[in-house]
Design a protein around this motif. Structure first.
Motif, PDB file in Angstrom:
ATOM      1  N   THR A   1      85.929 105.093  37.969  1.00  0.00           N
ATOM      2  CA  THR A   1      86.696 104.271  38.899  1.00  0.00           C
ATOM      3  C   THR A   1      86.849 102.899  38.254  1.00  0.00           C
ATOM      4  O   THR A   1      86.185 102.604  37.240  1.00  0.00           O
ATOM      5  N   PRO A   2      87.686 102.022  38.798  1.00  0.00           N
ATOM      6  CA  PRO A   2      87.763 100.661  38.240  1.00  0.00           C
ATOM      7  C   PRO A   2      86.406  99.968  38.182  1.00  0.00           C
ATOM      8  O   PRO A   2      86.139  99.191  37.258  1.00  0.00           O
ATOM      9  N   ASP A   3      85.514 100.257  39.142  1.00  0.00           N
ATOM     10  CA  ASP A   3      84.183  99.653  39.127  1.00  0.00           C
ATOM     11  C   ASP A   3      83.365 100.090  37.917  1.00  0.00           C
ATOM     12  O   ASP A   3      82.494  99.356  37.442  1.00  0.00           O
ATOM     13  N   THR A   4      83.623 101.300  37.423  1.00  0.00           N
ATOM     14  CA  THR A   4      82.904 101.784  36.248  1.00  0.00           C
ATOM     15  C   THR A   4      83.122 100.869  35.052  1.00  0.00           C
ATOM     16  O   THR A   4      82.235 100.706  34.209  1.00  0.00           O
ATOM     17  N   LEU A   5      84.305 100.252  34.998  1.00  0.00           N
ATOM     18  CA  LEU A   5      84.681  99.420  33.863  1.00  0.00           C
ATOM     19  C   LEU A   5      84.805  97.949  34.268  1.00  0.00           C
ATOM     20  O   LEU A   5      85.605  97.203  33.699  1.00  0.00           O
ATOM     21  N   SER A   6      84.025  97.543  35.251  1.00  0.00           N
ATOM     22  CA  SER A   6      84.152  96.177  35.772  1.00  0.00           C
ATOM     23  C   SER A   6      83.432  95.136  34.910  1.00  0.00           C
ATOM     24  O   SER A   6      83.701  93.945  35.022  1.00  0.00           O
ATOM     25  N   SER A   7      82.528  95.564  34.025  1.00  0.00           N
ATOM     26  CA  SER A   7      81.791  94.603  33.203  1.00  0.00           C
ATOM     27  C   SER A   7      82.725  93.920  32.204  1.00  0.00           C
ATOM     28  O   SER A   7      83.687  94.532  31.717  1.00  0.00           O
ATOM     29  N   PRO A   8      82.446  92.643  31.869  1.00  0.00           N
ATOM     30  CA  PRO A   8      83.279  91.937  30.890  1.00  0.00           C
ATOM     31  C   PRO A   8      83.299  92.644  29.542  1.00  0.00           C
ATOM     32  O   PRO A   8      82.294  93.243  29.122  1.00  0.00           O
ATOM     33  N   ALA A   9      84.420  92.595  28.877  1.00  0.00           N
ATOM     34  CA  ALA A   9      84.573  93.293  27.600  1.00  0.00           C
ATOM     35  C   ALA A   9      83.979  92.522  26.436  1.00  0.00           C
ATOM     36  O   ALA A   9      83.802  93.080  25.354  1.00  0.00           O
ATOM     37  N   GLY A  10      83.637  91.231  26.640  1.00  0.00           N
ATOM     38  CA  GLY A  10      83.132  90.423  25.538  1.00  0.00           C
ATOM     39  C   GLY A  10      84.265  89.771  24.768  1.00  0.00           C
ATOM     40  O   GLY A  10      85.446  90.099  24.956  1.00  0.00           O
ATOM     41  N   ASN A  11      83.900  88.876  23.879  1.00  0.00           N
ATOM     42  CA  ASN A  11      84.926  88.193  23.093  1.00  0.00           C
ATOM     43  C   ASN A  11      85.389  89.065  21.927  1.00  0.00           C
ATOM     44  O   ASN A  11      84.914  90.191  21.741  1.00  0.00           O
ATOM     45  N   HIS A  12      86.309  88.517  21.140  1.00  0.00           N
ATOM     46  CA  HIS A  12      86.910  89.291  20.054  1.00  0.00           C
ATOM     47  C   HIS A  12      85.850  89.774  19.063  1.00  0.00           C
ATOM     48  O   HIS A  12      85.888  90.930  18.601  1.00  0.00           O
ATOM     49  N   ALA A  13      84.888  88.906  18.732  1.00  0.00           N
ATOM     50  CA  ALA A  13      83.857  89.277  17.766  1.00  0.00           C
ATOM     51  C   ALA A  13      82.989  90.416  18.295  1.00  0.00           C
ATOM     52  O   ALA A  13      82.617  91.338  17.542  1.00  0.00           O
ATOM     53  N   GLU A  14      82.668  90.378  19.595  1.00  0.00           N
ATOM     54  CA  GLU A  14      81.847  91.434  20.189  1.00  0.00           C
ATOM     55  C   GLU A  14      82.608  92.761  20.241  1.00  0.00           C
ATOM     56  O   GLU A  14      82.038  93.825  19.990  1.00  0.00           O
ATOM     57  N   GLN A  15      83.882  92.685  20.565  1.00  0.00           N
ATOM     58  CA  GLN A  15      84.702  93.897  20.564  1.00  0.00           C
ATOM     59  C   GLN A  15      84.796  94.487  19.154  1.00  0.00           C
ATOM     60  O   GLN A  15      84.677  95.705  18.961  1.00  0.00           O
ATOM     61  N   ALA A  16      84.993  93.616  18.164  1.00  0.00           N
ATOM     62  CA  ALA A  16      85.099  94.071  16.775  1.00  0.00           C
ATOM     63  C   ALA A  16      83.803  94.740  16.327  1.00  0.00           C
ATOM     64  O   ALA A  16      83.825  95.757  15.611  1.00  0.00           O
ATOM     65  N   ALA A  17      82.668  94.198  16.763  1.00  0.00           N
ATOM     66  CA  ALA A  17      81.376  94.778  16.390  1.00  0.00           C
ATOM     67  C   ALA A  17      81.208  96.163  16.996  1.00  0.00           C
ATOM     68  O   ALA A  17      80.730  97.097  16.326  1.00  0.00           O
ATOM     69  N   GLN A  18      81.589  96.324  18.274  1.00  0.00           N
ATOM     70  CA  GLN A  18      81.515  97.634  18.915  1.00  0.00           C
ATOM     71  C   GLN A  18      82.373  98.651  18.172  1.00  0.00           C
ATOM     72  O   GLN A  18      81.931  99.768  17.867  1.00  0.00           O
TER      73      GLN A  18
END
Length: 259
Positions: free
Chosen positions: A134-151
């Protein structure tokens, strides 16, 4: 949840009394089953448009002669029983077998009839998993560009792919996370997104040795899926957006990942 095939058979009146009664009770007691039944009941898939190239190129005179030779008793039985949607598709398949020439627009249909789909099991598992989001499943912040790149770098390294925020970006749709799952002892990447209108979406990637295949489309668990593969990996984009929008998004990310 009954399968779509079973619900379609119920809609077409092809189940025995006991099974039909069981499905009726499920529809009455389970909102998810009722919703799927309602979706299938009002299906407006463009069967006529899809098969117009086949019908237009069919050898009408030869087929008319074949139909005229059918014994009257068989014809009467067919008329009394009626033709379901599955019967209609079987008739199309029979026409292909006896050599009906197919327009380029129907080549994909012929391909599916000639052999089983490759790699469909993993798409079914992904669809079942994502249907719980559900939308709540993905409600946590995605992080900044560097954190996304690391993932993405961590997930991509397990798959032997270079994944960056730019390569997997979907216009107008928010990246939420990248995570590594496991399917059939193989790494499966799930890159999750949240569309403000339609809800959760995912781009999923798995190693594959089946070879390259052009994009194709299907519907699973009420979601639209665009899937394709290259020489080393299979991909699928799944979500609730209309199929033409899903196709455009898939074309974009497919081009980015090919660079």
């Amino acid at each position: 949840m009954p399968s779509d095939e079973l619900l379609t058979a119920f809609i077409d009146g092809e189940l025995n009394a006991a099974e039909s009664d069981r499905i009726e009770k499920l529809i009455a007691s389970d909102a998810h089953v009722a919703g799927r039944f309602d979706f299938l009941s009002r299906s407006d898939l463009p069967f006529r448009e899809a098969f117009e190239p086949v019908l237009a190129s069919a050898p009408s005179a030869k087929l008319d002669a074949m139909l005229a030779s059918i014994p009257s008793a068989v014809e009467q039985k067919r008329a009394a029983s009626g033709i379901s949607r599955r019967g209609f598709l079987s008739a199309i398949a029979a026409c292909l077998v006896v050599g009906v020439a197919i327009d380029r627009a129907a080549i994909g249909i012929s391909h599916r009839l000639s052999r089983p789909e490759e790699g469909s099991d993993w798409r079914a598992v992904v669809a079942e998993y994502l249907s719980l989001y559900t939308p709540d499943t993905l409600s946590s912040p995605a992080g900044n560009h560097a954190e996304q790149a690391a993932q993405l770098n961590e997930v991509g390294s397990k798959l032997g792919l270079t994944l960056t925020p730019e390569a997997v970006a979907l216009p107008g749709i928010e990246f939420k996370r990248a995570q590594l799952l496991n399917y059939d002892s193989k790494p499966l990447a799930q890159i999750a997104y949240l569309d403000p209108e339609s809800g959760p979406m995912a781009l999923c990637i798995i190693p594959s040795t089946k070879g390259a295949s052009a994009p194709d489309m299907e519907n699973r668990r009420g979601m639209n899926v665009v899937y394709w593969s290259n020489a080393t990996h299979a991909f699928m984009l799944i979500g609730h957006l209309p199929i033409d929008r899903m196709k455009a998004l898939a074309d974009g990310v497919r081009g980015s990942l090919a660079v």
